[in-house]
Design an enzyme around this catalytic site. Structure first.
Site, PDB file in Angstrom:
ATOM      1  N   GLU A  96       0.806  -1.215   0.000  1.00  0.00           N
ATOM      2  CA  GLU A  96       0.000   0.000   0.000  1.00  0.00           C
ATOM      3  C   GLU A  96       0.844   1.271   0.000  1.00  0.00           C
ATOM      4  O   GLU A  96       0.473   2.285   0.586  1.00  0.00           O
ATOM      5  CB  GLU A  96      -0.978  -0.027   1.180  1.00  0.00           C
ATOM      6  CG  GLU A  96      -1.975  -1.171   1.056  1.00  0.00           C
ATOM      7  CD  GLU A  96      -3.060  -1.157   2.120  1.00  0.00           C
ATOM      8  OE1 GLU A  96      -3.197  -0.132   2.818  1.00  0.00           O
ATOM      9  OE2 GLU A  96      -3.774  -2.169   2.253  1.00  0.00           O
ATOM     10  N   ASN A 123       0.632   5.919   7.734  1.00  0.00           N
ATOM     11  CA  ASN A 123      -0.730   5.489   7.418  1.00  0.00           C
ATOM     12  C   ASN A 123      -0.848   4.010   7.055  1.00  0.00           C
ATOM     13  O   ASN A 123      -1.949   3.533   6.791  1.00  0.00           O
ATOM     14  CB  ASN A 123      -1.300   6.329   6.274  1.00  0.00           C
ATOM     15  CG  ASN A 123      -1.381   7.804   6.606  1.00  0.00           C
ATOM     16  OD1 ASN A 123      -1.073   8.645   5.796  1.00  0.00           O
ATOM     17  ND2 ASN A 123      -1.789   8.133   7.833  1.00  0.00           N
ATOM     18  N   GLU A 130     -13.229  -9.550   8.497  1.00  0.00           N
ATOM     19  CA  GLU A 130     -11.978  -8.928   8.916  1.00  0.00           C
ATOM     20  C   GLU A 130     -11.347  -9.804   9.994  1.00  0.00           C
ATOM     21  O   GLU A 130     -11.994 -10.119  10.993  1.00  0.00           O
ATOM     22  CB  GLU A 130     -12.225  -7.512   9.443  1.00  0.00           C
ATOM     23  CG  GLU A 130     -11.002  -6.839  10.047  1.00  0.00           C
ATOM     24  CD  GLU A 130      -9.815  -6.789   9.091  1.00  0.00           C
ATOM     25  OE1 GLU A 130      -8.753  -7.331   9.448  1.00  0.00           O
ATOM     26  OE2 GLU A 130      -9.966  -6.218   7.992  1.00  0.00           O
ATOM     27  N   GLU A 173      -9.582   4.521  -0.335  1.00  0.00           N
ATOM     28  CA  GLU A 173      -9.826   4.999   1.027  1.00  0.00           C
ATOM     29  C   GLU A 173      -8.736   5.932   1.534  1.00  0.00           C
ATOM     30  O   GLU A 173      -8.984   6.785   2.393  1.00  0.00           O
ATOM     31  CB  GLU A 173     -10.003   3.820   1.991  1.00  0.00           C
ATOM     32  CG  GLU A 173      -8.773   2.977   2.243  1.00  0.00           C
ATOM     33  CD  GLU A 173      -8.564   1.895   1.212  1.00  0.00           C
ATOM     34  OE1 GLU A 173      -7.717   1.018   1.448  1.00  0.00           O
ATOM     35  OE2 GLU A 173      -9.244   1.920   0.162  1.00  0.00           O
TER      36      GLU A 173
END
Length: 694
Positions: free
Chosen positions: A180, A201, A406, A499
């Protein structure tokens, strides 16, 4: 580059190798692609080390690149070897994709198998199998069963990719826990992956050394495009590419863990395929199916129980901060009423599914604590979410539920409950699940991309298939073409998604992000990116520090550019209500008979046309980075003699990703196979086109 090897490679390209000192005397260790555009040579160095070169015409793609291994408690394997045999064969076959970028895939290559053995005891042996395609090279190690070498505890794989210059590279750091990161663009000699450590993050991140995650894409001085990756990652650690910048070289750096070895395998076994795509056009990288072809044929059989679809979700409002996953917050999003509201919107707008995050108990303890074992049970809903009623209502409205699991990066808890979790889905006719693995892994010392987790992800896929469940994994292991073998691998995250635009401390994904993703991450496989945000400023929920850094035209175009058999329609229903541009989302397909990349350059722009599965409808998506673009291309892929109507959703003249992102126009145009289409894209912009027979 070694001048002797360079001259030798030119001889290879001209077919004049006979008599060269490096050429093997007793066997032919050369292979070429079906068209002859790529040529491979395998040989032993003076130290008895296996090596190979790859040439494209007179251009050396990979100069002398050596092969080998290091083991725990055993001598390295890679020098003082002899070649004991070789075999060649040609394969030309076609296989069907149940869903994908195209309906049929040609698998056409020449294979060279070379056997090696140590000259001294214990005389360990292995084969290297090379497959040479017109669009690239794949090779892997195969270790047969043998006396005195029953188990391999690999501490490092020494597979080299020796480049021939200071290539331009689109890269992200070799992170053992995350994909990411934003992509970077630099010369090979200027790469600094270490500087990308500890991004605030990213929930779990470990950049071990100066290395690349794969796929990593390059452009040579001669204008050839390359992309390095791996295929069929099975019971092995994921591969990064460790840089030797002084010699313009890379070496496989497999992900470690808590053990003194990185991979442990009993013989016989095969490694994943190491692969390099080679292309004249950047768009050819996207059209290539090399990563799929290097995997085994379908093992699941009939998978008609899953249908490619668009889907809405109780999701985006959590990132906006108006709702929350956990009940205790007082603003729980996954309520029966909110789920029904989204189901109604989906049913009214040709959207086939709904994802509902935060439905099950445990979210109060899912993140930020060291002991997250046993947090979720995957069958118990919060009291304000009537699971049976939502399932009944969705079925009544013709909308399929996508389950959400999750794991809070506690995969052992998930494994213990796979049967009960999937049995609940089976009871309600639910055939897709989004899984998540946010945070540092439990047990401590394991990484998302190590062998232990690679095997966990595979266990989930195989278990899901038994219950007719398709998996969309987030915080996943990379895609390596296994969707050919297990088509219930439908999509995954594995990149910096939409997101981040809502809350990233660096302001979100910049305009060059997705034109880069198309030529890097997307080469690995389908992406669950969640395009289609209409409220691009996110007002009144967010301040000026975060925006969706594209135009509305680009958000529409992403439904075509970014491939996935499931595509989210993520914004709040009220932001779509009465919006004319919603029609494109209603119309656009998610499964395709054909894909054509009309133009493109990594990080700059790309235009992709796709033909809807079982239909004569075509859809085009075109996006650009920071710069405005005027792009022209012929529509010669349309059926000749047939008239079509194109509906074009385009940036307005004053549109701009930062200053005026929602300015757009809709126009219609009659087109046919002789039409040359012109698109005008704003900075950070895009255009979406639907083309349907009249």
């Amino acid at each position: 580059m070694n001048p002797t090897r360079f001259i030798w490679a030119i001889f290879v390209g001209l077919g004049l190798l006979a008599g060269c000192q490096s050429a093997p005397q007793e066997m032919d260790l050369r292979a070429q692609s079906p068209s002859g555009n790529l040529k491979l040579e395998v040989f032993l160095t003076d130290a008895g080390q296996p090596a190979y070169t790859l040439a494209k015409g007179s251009e050396v793609i990979l100069d002398t690149s050596t092969l080998g291994f290091e083991f725990l408690g055993a001598e390295p394997l890679g020098t003082d070897l002899v070649s004991t045999g070789s075999a060649k064969e040609s394969v030309d076959e076609t296989w069907d994709m149940p869903w994908g970028e195209q309906a049929k895939v040609r698998n056409h290559f020449e294979q060279l198998r070379v056997s090696f053995q140590e000259q001294k005891a214990p005389k360990r042996k292995f084969d290297v199998v090379f497959k040479v395609y017109d669009d690239g090279l794949g090779f892997r190690y195969e270790f047969p069963k043998q006396a005195g070498f029953e188990t391999a505890e690999i501490t490092e794989e020494r597979t080299q990719f020796n480049l021939t210059g200071d290539h331009e590279v689109w890269w992200q750091p070799g992170d053992w826990d995350s994909y990411e990161h934003l992509y970077n663009r630099s010369k090979f000699s200027e790469v600094d992956a270490i500087s990308k450590r500890d991004h605030p993050n990213i929930a779990a991140t470990y950049v071990h050394t100066n290395a690349f995650n794969t796929p990593v894409t390059m452009k040579t001085e001669a204008g050839t495009y390359l992309s390095f990756h791996e295929a069929n990652l099975t019971d092995y650690s994921g591969m990064t590419l460790v840089l030797d910048q002084n010699n313009f070289s890379m070496e496989s750096g497999i992900v470690g863990g808590p053990n003194p070895y990185k991979v442990k395998r009993d013989l016989p076994f095969n490694t994943p395929w190491r692969m390099v795509q080679v292309a004249d056009r950047a768009g050819d990288l996207i059209e290539s199916r090399l990563v799929n072809n290097l995997n085994e044929p379908d093992k699941l059989g009939d998978v008609s129980w899953f249908t490619p679809m668009k889907y809405v979700g109780v999701w985006w409002e959590m990132h906006l901060g108006t709702k929350a996953w956990e009940l205790a917050s007082g603003k729980h999003g996954a309520t029966t009423a909110n789920a029904k509201r989204h189901i109604d919107f989906a049913a009214e707008n040709n959207i086939g599914g709904i994802l509902i995050e935060g439905w099950n108990t445990g979210w109060e303890r899912w993140f930020g604590i060291p002991d997250r074992e046993g947090v979720f049970d995957f069958i118990t809903p919060y009291p304000d979410y009537d699971f049976d009623e939502v399932a009944r209502y969705a079925k009544e409205k013709g909308v399929q539920i996508i389950m959400h699991h999750e794991t809070s990066a506690a995969p052992r808890t998930y494994e213990q409950q796979l049967d009960t979790a999937y049995a609940l889905m089976q009871k309600h006719g639910i055939h897709a699940v989004k899984t998540g693995y946010v945070g540092p892994l439990i047990p401590e010392g394991e990484y998302h991309h190590g062998q232990w987790m690679v095997n966990h992800y595979r266990k989930v896929i195989l278990h899901a298939a038994e219950y007719e469940v398709a998996v969309n994994a987030h915080e996943p292991i990379k895609a390596t073409g296994l969707r050919r073998t297990y088509p219930n691998i439908i999509s995954r995250e594995g990149l910096r998604g939409q997101e981040y635009n809502a809350w990233a401390s660096d302001g979100g994904n910049m305009p060059d992000h997705l034109p880069t993703v198309a030529f890097t991450r997307m080469l690995a496989g389908p992406i669950d990116y969640t395009p289609g945000i209409f409220n691009l400023t996110m007002e009144p929920f967010k301040g000026d520090e975060n925006n969706i850094n594209t135009t509305l035209g680009q958000q529409l175009a992403l439904y075509v550019v970014i491939y996935s058999p499931i595509q989210m329609v993520p914004d709040l229903p009220e932001h779509y209500a009465g919006h004319p541009a919603l029609q494109f989302i209603r119309d656009v397909a998610v499964d395709w008979d054909a894909t054509k990349v009309l133009n493109g350059e990594p990080g700059d722009f790309v235009t992709i046309a796709r033909k809807q599965k079982g239909s004569d409808n075509w859809f085009i998506g075109s996006i650009t980075g920071y710069d405005a673009k005027t792009l022209t291309f012929p529509l010669d892929f349309l059926d000749k003699g047939k008239a079509y109507e194109a509906i074009i959703y385009e940036d307005a003249k004053d549109a701009h990703w930062k200053e005026n992102p929602t300015a757009y126009n809709i126009r219609k145009q009659e087109v046919d196979a002789n039409t040359v289409m012109e698109l005008n894209l704003a900075p950070g912009g895009g255009t979406a086109v639907s083309i349907m027979p009249k």
